[in-house]
Design a protein around this motif. Structure first.
Motif, short mmCIF file in Angstrom:
data_model
loop_
_atom_site.label_atom_id
_atom_site.label_comp_id
_atom_site.label_asym_id
_atom_site.label_seq_id
_atom_site.Cartn_x
_atom_site.Cartn_y
_atom_site.Cartn_z
N THR A 75 -113.86 -109.25 -11.54
CA THR A 75 -113.53 -110.67 -11.56
C THR A 75 -112.62 -110.98 -10.36
OG1 THR A 75 -113.72 -110.81 -13.94
CG2 THR A 75 -112.29 -112.43 -12.91
N GLY A 76 -112.81 -112.13 -9.74
CA GLY A 76 -111.99 -112.50 -8.57
C GLY A 76 -112.88 -113.07 -7.48
N THR A 77 -112.37 -113.17 -6.28
CA THR A 77 -113.14 -113.74 -5.18
C THR A 77 -114.46 -112.98 -4.99
OG1 THR A 77 -111.07 -114.32 -4.10
CG2 THR A 77 -113.04 -114.37 -2.74
N CYS A 78 -114.40 -111.65 -5.10
CA CYS A 78 -115.62 -110.87 -4.84
C CYS A 78 -116.74 -111.23 -5.81
CB CYS A 78 -115.33 -109.37 -4.85
SG CYS A 78 -114.76 -108.71 -6.42
N THR B 18 -113.92 -104.43 -5.76
CA THR B 18 -112.78 -105.00 -6.48
C THR B 18 -111.76 -105.59 -5.51
OG1 THR B 18 -110.93 -104.52 -7.98
CG2 THR B 18 -111.65 -102.71 -6.59
N GLY B 19 -111.10 -106.63 -5.95
CA GLY B 19 -109.94 -107.13 -5.22
C GLY B 19 -108.77 -106.19 -5.46
N ASP B 20 -107.77 -106.29 -4.58
CA ASP B 20 -106.62 -105.39 -4.70
C ASP B 20 -105.79 -105.67 -5.95
OD1 ASP B 20 -105.95 -107.86 -3.59
OD2 ASP B 20 -104.64 -107.04 -2.03
N GLY B 21 -105.64 -106.96 -6.27
CA GLY B 21 -104.82 -107.30 -7.44
C GLY B 21 -105.41 -106.74 -8.72
N GLN C 74 -105.00 -102.97 -8.95
CA GLN C 74 -103.65 -102.49 -9.28
C GLN C 74 -103.47 -102.27 -10.78
OE1 GLN C 74 -100.22 -104.39 -7.62
NE2 GLN C 74 -100.88 -104.09 -5.50
N LEU C 75 -104.22 -102.98 -11.59
CA LEU C 75 -104.03 -102.86 -13.04
C LEU C 75 -104.49 -101.52 -13.60
CD1 LEU C 75 -103.95 -106.13 -12.70
CD2 LEU C 75 -104.47 -106.09 -15.13
N THR C 76 -105.50 -100.93 -12.97
CA THR C 76 -106.14 -99.75 -13.59
C THR C 76 -106.46 -98.65 -12.60
OG1 THR C 76 -108.25 -100.91 -13.36
CG2 THR C 76 -107.21 -101.05 -15.51
N PHE D 248 -103.39 -112.28 -5.18
CA PHE D 248 -104.31 -112.70 -6.25
C PHE D 248 -105.08 -113.89 -5.68
CE2 PHE D 248 -101.28 -111.06 -9.76
CZ PHE D 248 -102.06 -109.95 -10.01
N GLY D 249 -106.03 -113.60 -4.80
CA GLY D 249 -106.62 -114.63 -3.95
C GLY D 249 -107.28 -115.76 -4.70
N ILE D 250 -108.08 -115.42 -5.67
CA ILE D 250 -108.83 -116.47 -6.37
C ILE D 250 -107.88 -117.41 -7.10
CG2 ILE D 250 -109.22 -115.23 -8.55
CD1 ILE D 250 -112.00 -117.12 -6.89
N ASP E 156 -98.52 -113.33 -4.89
CA ASP E 156 -98.38 -112.29 -3.86
C ASP E 156 -98.31 -110.91 -4.52
OD1 ASP E 156 -98.26 -114.35 -2.08
OD2 ASP E 156 -96.06 -114.40 -2.00
N LEU E 157 -98.89 -109.92 -3.85
CA LEU E 157 -98.95 -108.58 -4.43
C LEU E 157 -98.02 -107.60 -3.71
CD1 LEU E 157 -102.80 -108.21 -4.83
CD2 LEU E 157 -101.14 -108.63 -6.63
N ALA E 158 -97.62 -106.57 -4.43
CA ALA E 158 -96.89 -105.47 -3.80
C ALA E 158 -97.79 -104.83 -2.74
CB ALA E 158 -96.52 -104.44 -4.85
C1 LIG Z 1 -106.01 -109.18 -17.52
C2 LIG Z 1 -105.99 -110.42 -16.67
N1 LIG Z 1 -104.83 -110.87 -16.18
C3 LIG Z 1 -104.80 -111.98 -15.40
C4 LIG Z 1 -105.96 -112.65 -15.08
C5 LIG Z 1 -105.94 -113.88 -14.20
N2 LIG Z 1 -106.60 -113.59 -12.92
C6 LIG Z 1 -107.91 -113.86 -12.70
S1 LIG Z 1 -108.42 -113.47 -11.18
C7 LIG Z 1 -106.90 -112.94 -10.73
C8 LIG Z 1 -106.62 -112.47 -9.33
C9 LIG Z 1 -107.51 -111.40 -8.81
O1 LIG Z 1 -106.98 -110.97 -7.59
P1 LIG Z 1 -107.70 -109.86 -6.72
O2 LIG Z 1 -108.28 -108.84 -7.58
O3 LIG Z 1 -106.76 -109.41 -5.66
O4 LIG Z 1 -108.92 -110.64 -6.10
P2 LIG Z 1 -108.97 -111.63 -4.84
O5 LIG Z 1 -109.39 -112.94 -5.40
O6 LIG Z 1 -107.64 -111.65 -4.18
O7 LIG Z 1 -110.01 -111.04 -3.94
C10 LIG Z 1 -106.00 -113.06 -11.79
C11 LIG Z 1 -104.57 -112.68 -11.75
C12 LIG Z 1 -107.16 -112.13 -15.64
N3 LIG Z 1 -108.34 -112.69 -15.41
N4 LIG Z 1 -107.15 -111.00 -16.39
#
Ligand SMILES: Cc1ncc(C[n+]2csc(CCOP(=O)(O)OP(=O)(O)O)c2C)c(N)n1
Ligand SMILES: [Mg+2]
Length: 558
Positions: A387-390, A437-440, A443-445, A469-471, A484-486
């Motif tokens: 989940t995210g921009t990708c 995967t996005g970096d944010g 980082q969780l797993t 957390f781009g998206i 912003d991320l570490a």
């Molecule tokens: C467990 C959980 N926590 C928080 C969120 C809210 N959330 C959705 S997308 C996202 C950011 C994702 O960032 P990243 O993986 O870096 O992707 P980017 O868009 O930067 O490429 C967050 C915090 C979520 N969906 N699931």
């Protein structure tokens, strides 16, 4: 042969579904289960970094094998797994969650124990864990055989998780009764039809199709869950109907099939032409049940007129105001394949392969990255999408022939994809597994990388590093520090986590990206690529668009 214990029997019976791994974290209340894993032939432990990761890995495994095993300990373990198991429920995956609990001796003596609130309420967590499942049971030596059959039947019928509790004491006791010999999941009839309803449903679908001048089909991931994906594709092919997928169902169809049109998600469709063409269709044959969440429908802009929709669900069919109950999805598709006649070809817009852009020395951007990745995918690959921009970018990409994709579009718990990639890679019997995967999210797993290294799986991992957390930044007004991320040097992680023989790179330019992708293509090795993506790409949407999305499109109160 000695009589099996409750734990041994349970694991052996479940593994007969075609499951050869169990994901989990051990714990003293679950030792009977943990020990039995080592005693049941054909079943192997995957010791995950934590229970949440284990639940995501089991989810990934179930997507490929049809079902999965997860084990955690009482309270602290099972509660950590709940987010992942709930996601499996949302995505209709039969994950069997086995949990150990304090013995009946402890319970009858009323002893205060660890992983409890000190109040001797021993079953406090059962209703919580069971709510992530469609069926549950507390197994004992005398109910084990019967209860397990009930649990398996129901989990497979609904295609949802099951919660199984075995006390540390009962787990080691011999079962009472005659063991049941199980079958692989592919040979199990999961939903049953009532003939009159089935016939009427199929007749109605065919009549609606015959009367339609410009139909379109939508095939959803539910067909994969019930093992009838090939049948759904066969029907679409034979009937020669244009077919789309929604974001949640990416990869369900082979996108090289001539009938494949592209992504349909209202204003987020592959193109405006595709969005308009679906809206103009006079019949939408929904095979599997479209998820109507805002993220699957372009903020609810994919509003399909119910009068035009014929929807084939797991065991019921709806055609306008008519509902047929007792029409199993596999039976409906068998009948439709048998009776399909080819429709004359009609001209539909089709998603195109994204062009390659960006000079060698240019910094990587999303525009240059995704088309390059797309050209690396080959038949047999599975793309695990976070989940995210990708996810928004990959959903619009045309997948090459024979490439599958998995994503968690509905539940959308970030961090899912990294352990899910482990589960998918372990479940697949051939072909490569990619993770984007996005970096944010990573980082969780990301501690699950160590588990991948330990068990020698060979994922091809791409981490998109925008330090953001781009998206979230795109859909919220800018300037929040919380997005912003570490700063993490991701490419150093495989070495730190003991992953041996991995191809590792950190790339900033298109030429560097091309070089590492060429290396990955040429070898049979795990890979980990940290791709630097400019965070300027994640600009907030104009205020009016944000308002139009979340603020104005959310249904008004009153
Ligand atoms: C467990 C959980 N926590 C928080 C969120 C809210 N959330 C959705 S997308 C996202 C950011 C994702 O960032 P990243 O993986 O870096 O992707 P980017 O868009 O930067 O490429 C967050 C915090 C979520 N969906 N699931
Ligand atoms: Mg990011």
């Amino acid at each position: 042969m000695p009589t099996p214990t409750v734990a041994q029997y349970t694991l052996a019976r479940l593994s007969q579904l075609g499951i050869d791994r169990i994901f989990g974290v051990p714990g003293d209340y679950a030792f009977a289960i943990d020990d039995a894993v080592e005693q049941v032939p054909g079943l192997a432990w995957v010791a995950c970094a934590n229970e949440l990761n284990a639940s995501y890995a089991a989810d990934g495994y179930a997507r490929v094998r049809g079902a999965a095993l997860l084990t955690t300990t009482y309270g602290v373990g099972e509660l950590s797994a709940i987010n992942g198991v709930m996601g499996s429920k949302a995505h209709r995956l039969p994950v069997f969650h086995l949990v150990g609990m304090p013995s009946e001796r402890i319970q009858h003596l009323g002893l205060v124990t660890h992983h409890n609130l000190g109040d001797t309420v021993y079953d406090r967590f059962q209703s919580i864990s069971a709510s992530a499942c469609c069926v549950s049971a507390v197994l004992t030596p005398d109910n084990c055989v019967d209860e397990l059959e009930r649990v398996i039947r129901e989990a497979l019928r609904q295609s949802m998780p099951a919660y199984i509790v075995i006390s540390e004491l009962h787990g080691n006791m011999p079962i009472v009764g005659t063991p049941v010999a199980g079958k692989p999941i592919a040979s199990i009839k999961r939903q049953h039809s009532v003939k009159a309803e089935l016939d009427a449903a199929v007749g109605t679908v065919l009549a609606r199709l015959a009367a339609a001048k410009n139909p379109v089909a939508v095939v959803t991931s539910l067909v994969s869950r019930y093992g009838v994906r090939d049948r759904a594709a066969e029907f679409v092919r034979r009937a020669n109907i244009p077919v789309v997928t929604t974001p949640n169902d990416k990869g369900t169809l082979d996108e090289s099939m001539p009938q494949f049109v592209g992504l349909y998600a209202g204003i987020w469709s592959s193109s405006k032409e595709i969005c308009d063409a679906v809206a103009a269709a006079d019949l939408v044959l929904d095979i599997g049940g479209v998820v109507t969440s805002e993220l699957n429908t372009g903020m609810w802009t994919a509003t399909l007129d119910p009068a035009k929709v014929v929807s084939i669900q797991d065991n019921w069919v709806r055609a306008g105001g008519k509902v047929f109950v007792g029409a199993a999805i596999d039976d409906v598709l068998v009948a439709l394949v048998a009776k399909a006649t080819p429709r004359p070809a009609v001209k539909w817009p089709r998603v195109e392969q994204a062009p390659l852009v960006g000079a060698d020395g240019d910094a990587i951007s999303s525009n240059s990255f995704y088309p390059r990745l797309q050209r690396q995918l080959r038949s047999g690959d599975t793309l695990v999408i976070e989940t995210g921009t990708c996810m928004t970018k990959l959903n619009k990409l045309l997948l090459p022939a024979g490439v599958d994709a998995e994503e968690q579009g509905l539940w959308g718990s970030i961090g899912w994809a990294t352990p899910a990639c482990l589960g998918v890679a372990m479940a697949k019997k051939s072909g490569r597994t990619w993770l984007v995967t996005g970096d944010g999210s990573h980082q969780l797993t990301l501690n699950e990388l160590a588990v991948m290294g330990r068990y020698g799986v060979k994922p091809r991992i791409v981490v998109l590093n925008n330090a953001l957390f781009g998206i979230e930044d795109v859909i919220s007004e800018r300037g929040h520090g919380y997005d912003d991320l570490a700063p993490v040097n991701y490419h150093l992680l495989p070495a730190a986590f003991g992953c041996k023989g991995w191809t590792v790179a950190k790339v900033r330019t298109n030429a560097e990206l091309d070089a590492v992708l060429a290396k990955i293509a040429s070898e049979d090795a795990a890979a980990y690529v940290e791709v630097m993506i400019p965070n300027e790409e994640s600009q907030p949407l104009p205020e009016a668009v944000i308002d139009n999305g979340y603020k104005l499109r959310t249904p008004a109160v009153g």
